[in-house]
Design a protein around this motif. Structure first.
Motif, PDB file in Angstrom:
ATOM      1  N   UNK A 127       0.858  -1.181   0.000  1.00 33.85           N
ATOM      2  CA  UNK A 127       0.000   0.000   0.000  1.00 33.85           C
ATOM      3  C   UNK A 127       0.898   1.234   0.000  1.00 33.85           C
ATOM      4  N   UNK A 128       0.574   2.213  -0.861  1.00 36.51           N
ATOM      5  CA  UNK A 128       1.471   3.361  -1.032  1.00 36.51           C
ATOM      6  C   UNK A 128       0.935   4.679  -0.460  1.00 36.51           C
ATOM      7  N   UNK A 129      -0.377   4.779  -0.315  1.00 36.21           N
ATOM      8  CA  UNK A 129      -0.923   6.056   0.179  1.00 36.21           C
ATOM      9  C   UNK A 129      -1.959   5.793   1.271  1.00 36.21           C
ATOM     10  N   UNK A 130      -2.182   6.799   2.127  1.00 35.38           N
ATOM     11  CA  UNK A 130      -3.219   6.646   3.147  1.00 35.38           C
ATOM     12  C   UNK A 130      -4.591   6.351   2.528  1.00 35.38           C
ATOM     13  N   UNK A 131      -4.845   6.935   1.353  1.00 37.40           N
ATOM     14  CA  UNK A 131      -6.142   6.705   0.717  1.00 37.40           C
ATOM     15  C   UNK A 131      -6.287   5.255   0.239  1.00 37.40           C
TER      16      UNK A 131
END
Ligand SMILES: [Zn+2]
Length: 478
Positions: free
Chosen positions: A161-165
């Motif tokens: 996973x790369x972003x908080x979203x």
């Protein structure tokens, strides 16, 4: 320098079994503290655990639903640590031979399909709960051990996973899947779904992993997104100012939106895992897997796609309507009754969802059944009621459970479709507005809307728009 985040999530889902994982005690939430315990879940000497088959069924459902591989032979291990709310002194979990490996959780991010691979899914028991007094000057802690032995699955993602979203969307999708499967109620506030996030950063282009921290105590999906956002920012600030990220466990406080250190992070060898001598190797044969595979319901992603292809509704509608399986069932039942998917979708997405939000309930507790809403929409379609009247009727139906026709006739909400009645009213309007009539006939055809408005006013919105429009036009163009 530009940094990217590397995020992995560990999600604990409490399984909806009636009893605990290794004993017959009730596993339901909100019981009198310390009332649901026995020698097994308290870990008293001589007590022997017996594995709950239903918990295994539920774990298998999840593994198969996400395309994971079932470990034919899995082993329960003791994870040793001392906590005041864990009387046994160890937690029974799975370690190097979990019940499930691999699989993936898919979600849609701004119209783009993404998927995050899973490392493993394993079965374990929960610990109890420490209850700290609200008033911090009181220096005692109470312990409720009811939750000891509650069955959990832990779903561990790869650090993809790369972003908080993306973390938000991943969790949202995972929550939907466990709810559709009926294996977990997904209630984060009550702790039936809990998430820990492993977060690290690295310069863009770098392939090795940076030092990670683990953020705990996340009790809402938005909270997870906020906590990760905060933690990424904190790590970038530390590194940019020449510091080093320290591996540790953090607690997130949603009130001020910050993370606080809890303890330095344990390594797995700190737990001294070893196979539980009281529990035999769990063997899942092919027929067991087949039976579970045959019991799987249609999953959210598949249902969403079917709604678009079968009912012809927009992808956005399908996404909203499949948020929960109950809402999707409700929609399908309404369509069955009224035979108009788009109209059903519009009513549910606006009127119904607004009421559910106001009342803080889900659709299963909604006052208007799918059948009644379907009948109301059917009446709009057949022009037995106007749109305006349908809104009024909907309002009345919220507190009046009688038959729709009974409400319509009692409240005088039947539409004016009688041409004779309408013609009389039209004559009067034409007589009252000679100037407008003259201008209309000179070519100001936009004034038609004015006459429609007058007629609706005269009938209190009850004129059937199609009949009324045709009669008005005929009369004005005469
Ligand atoms: Zn027990």
């Amino acid at each position: 320098m530009n940094y990217e985040a590397v995020i992995g999530l560990e999600v604990h889902a409490q399984l909806l079994t009636t009893s605990k994982i290794f004993c017959g005690c009730s596993a339901s939430f909100g019981q009198e503290p310390n009332s649901a315990t026995c020698p097994v879940c308290l870990g008293l000497p001589g007590a022997l655990p017996v594995l709950n088959k239903r918990a295994v069924d539920f774990a298998l459902k999840m593994i198969l639903a996400v395309g994971g591989e079932v470990g034919k032979q899995s082993v329960f291990a003791r994870k040793n640590y001392f906590y005041p709310d864990l009387p046994k002194g160890y937690q029974v979990s799975q370690y190097d031979k979990p019940i499930g490996v691999g699989g993936a959780i898919s979600f849609i991010d701004g119209g783009i399909g993404k998927s995050v691979n899973l490392t493993r899914i394993h079965l374990e028991e929960d610990a109890g709960k420490s209850l700290h007094p609200e008033n911090t000057s009181q220096d005692y802690t109470r312990v409720d051990v009811n939750r000891c032995g509650t069955p959990l699955i832990e779903i561990v993602s790869e650090p993809e996973i790369r972003t908080p979203h993306e973390a938000f969307l991943y969790l949202h999708s995972l929550k939907q899947i466990v709810e559709y499967l009926g294996i977990c109620d997904g209630n984060m506030e009550e702790g039936s779904l809990r998430c820990d996030a492993n977060v690290s950063i690295r310069p863009v282009g770098e392939t090795t992993l940076g030092t990670k921290t683990e953020v705990k105590n996340l009790n809402s999906i938005r909270g997870v997104e906020r906590a990760i956002t905060y933690e990424i920012g904190r790590q970038i600030a530390v590194v940019s100012s020449g510091g080093k990220v320290v591996q540790q466990t953090l607690l997130y406080n949603d009130a001020d939106g910050k993370c606080y250190p809890m303890r330095s992070k344990e390594q797995s060898h700190d737990y001294r895992y070893f196979p539980d001598p009281d529990l035999v190797t769990l063997t899942v044969d092919a027929s067991w897997i087949d039976r579970i595979a045959a019991s799987l319901p249609e999953l959210p992603m598949a249902r969403r796609e079917r709604f678009v292809s079968v009912y012809g509704i927009p992808a956005y509608d399908a996404e909203v309507l499949t948020t929960t399986s109950q809402l999707a069932d409700y929609f399908e039942a309404v369509v069955k009754e009224c035979a108009d998917a788009k109209l059903a979708s519009n009513w549910i997405m606006t009127e119904v969802l607004a009421r559910l939000k106001d009342q803080h309930i889900d659709v299963s507790k909604f006052a208007i059944s799918s059948q009644r809403l379907g009948r109301l929409i059917g009446k709009i379609k057949s022009k037995a009621v106007t749109g305006k009247m349908a809104k009024d009727l909907f309002e009345l139906m919220l507190s009046d459970s009688r038959d729709l026709d009974a409400i319509i006739s009692e409240k005088g909400l039947a539409p004016v479709t009688d041409s004779g009645d309408l013609e009389k009213l039209i004559d009067k309007i034409i007589g009252d507005h000679p100037d407008e009539v003259a201008r209309y006939r000179e070519g100001k055809t936009k004034l038609f809307a004015f006459f429609v408005g007058q007629l609706m006013k005269a009938t209190q919105g009850k004129a059937d728009p199609e009949t009324a429009g045709a009669l008005l036009k005929a009369r004005l163009d005469r």
